[in-house]
Design an enzyme around this catalytic site. Structure first.
Site, short mmCIF file in Angstrom:
data_model
loop_
_atom_site.label_atom_id
_atom_site.label_comp_id
_atom_site.label_asym_id
_atom_site.label_seq_id
_atom_site.Cartn_x
_atom_site.Cartn_y
_atom_site.Cartn_z
N ASP A 79 0.82 -1.21 0.00
CA ASP A 79 0.00 0.00 0.00
C ASP A 79 0.85 1.26 0.00
O ASP A 79 2.05 1.23 0.31
CB ASP A 79 -0.92 0.01 1.22
CG ASP A 79 -0.14 0.07 2.53
OD1 ASP A 79 0.82 -0.71 2.69
OD2 ASP A 79 -0.46 0.92 3.39
N GLU A 140 0.21 -1.22 5.49
CA GLU A 140 1.27 -0.87 6.45
C GLU A 140 1.07 0.54 6.97
O GLU A 140 1.19 0.81 8.16
CB GLU A 140 2.65 -1.02 5.78
CG GLU A 140 3.84 -0.87 6.74
CD GLU A 140 4.31 0.57 6.93
OE1 GLU A 140 5.06 0.82 7.88
OE2 GLU A 140 3.91 1.47 6.15
#
Ligand code: ZN
Ligand code: CA
Length: 373
Positions: A79, A140
């Site tokens: 991400d 994350e």
């Protein structure tokens, strides 16, 4: 051995795939395909379902070849932070940046590109190694939710590297803080501001007093604290009855973090009491600190590899958490490595192509040296 053009092209391709936290599906599908094309198995877990995202963590492994088994974990996250829609990378003067309206997403697609290129080089050149376990995590940013929800029963490595830090290749993060989140609701009493203000308890005033009594900012070399969000009030003629506050405390030292969180909570509780308000506080430890000794295997491995390539090796700490915090908490000695991304979390984010290549050379060297150190 590193194919610079192939790697750069792949990095550019990855940056063009939008993957903000929780919406990694398209990137995950692309990576699944790439991993399969290498002839490797790929497993996707259900972490996405559990946290409300549309993709899970991807896990793949390379069986040991020619060396005694001692699997090494490599991790990068899929991400990116926002703004992440319609990212168009620009390659210019030896660096890659975005066009300026979005982040680039080198954080952390540089890490992914490095890992993919290294896997390819190992397979092409039949490089001997003790086994690799690769994890591409979801979400994350803003929570480490992918790593937190990873099924660790499938991970056998006891040593590894997260490729997710700024600083040139050779930068080795050996310590990172723990973090507490503090959410509070200060409850006063509403009243008309002009007719009967004495019957009200102003929640904004109480919150402001409480915050002014907190020590915030950099508290010492290893501890920080912040109040980052405050909201409340409806109109100037109403004594406000509710304020919500969100803050955090971080420290490399567990006791200091716990004490700081307790002090922030106490400032809220005491001030509320003093003014006849009430306060509800929820605190949560988001992740725990880690500190890897300089003489530990994982640190020595990264140091030796960097030095053997002539990269400036530097051990340092980080003020932020990463997936490495979660892996260390699960007993996997794991350092975070600088991979050259710069100005991350801004629309000016960029990475030098030379750093991208050196990042891959460093990981390849680490894999070569693993088991010998
Ligand atoms: Zn990152
Ligand atoms: Ca980041």
């Amino acid at each position: 051995m590193i194919n610079e053009k192939r790697m750069l092209d792949e990095f550019l391709q990855l940056t063009r795939i939008s993957s903000p936290s929780g919406k990694e599906r398209q990137l995950a599908d692309c990576l699944r395909q790439k991993i399969r094309a290498l002839g490797l198995p790929v497993n996707e877990d259900d972490a996405g379902k559990r946290v409300g995202g549309n993709a899970g963590n991807l896990v793949t492994a390379l069986a040991p070849a020619g060396k005694k088994p001692q699997p090494l974990l490599l991790c990068a996250h899929m991400d990116t932070v926002e703004p992440a829609r319609g990212i168009e990378p620009v390659l210019e003067n030896g660096l890659v940046r975005s066009r300026g309206e979005t982040v680039l997403g080198a954080d952390d697609k540089a890490g992914i590109a490095i890992i993919l290129e290294v896997l390819r080089v190992i397979l092409e050149n039949k490089i001997e190694h003790g086994g690799l376990e690769v994890i591409f995590t979801i979400w994350e940013e803003g929570g480490l939710l992918g790593a937190k929800n990873l099924d660790f029963s499938g991970v056998s490595a006891r040593l590894g590297f997260v490729l997710d830090c700024d600083g040139p290749p050779g930068t080795i993060i050996t310590r990172a803080p723990s973090q507490d989140r503090i959410s509070a609701r200060v409850k006063g009493r509403a009243a008309h501001a002009g007719i009967n203000p004495e019957e009200g308890v102003n929640a904004i005033y109480v919150a402001a007093c409480a915050i002014s009594r907190m020590k915030l900012g950099r508290l010492d070399g290893e501890t920080t604290a912040n109040i980052g969000v405050i909201a409340g009030g409806k109109a100037t003629n109403i004594v406000p009855d509710l304020v919500t506050i969100e803050g955090e405390a971080r420290s490399l030292n567990r006791t200091k973090r716990e004490n700081q969180t307790a002090a922030m909570c106490a400032a809220l509780t005491r001030t509320a009491e003093e003014f006849g308000a009430r306060v509800e506080i929820v605190t949560e430890t988001l992740y725990h600190e880690f500190a890897l000794p300089e003489d530990s295997k994982v640190v020595q491995l990264a140091l030796t590899a960097a030095r053997s390539l002539g990269l400036p090796a530097r051990l340092t700490g980080s003020g932020g958490g990463s997936d490495a915090n979660i892996f260390n908490a699960h007993g996997i000695a794991c350092a975070n490595l600088g991979i050259g991304m710069q100005k991350v979390h801004t629309t000016e984010e960029f990475i030098k192509t030379a750093d991208l290549v050196n990042g891959a050379r460093l990981i390849l060297e680490i894999i070569r040296l693993a088991g010998e150190i």
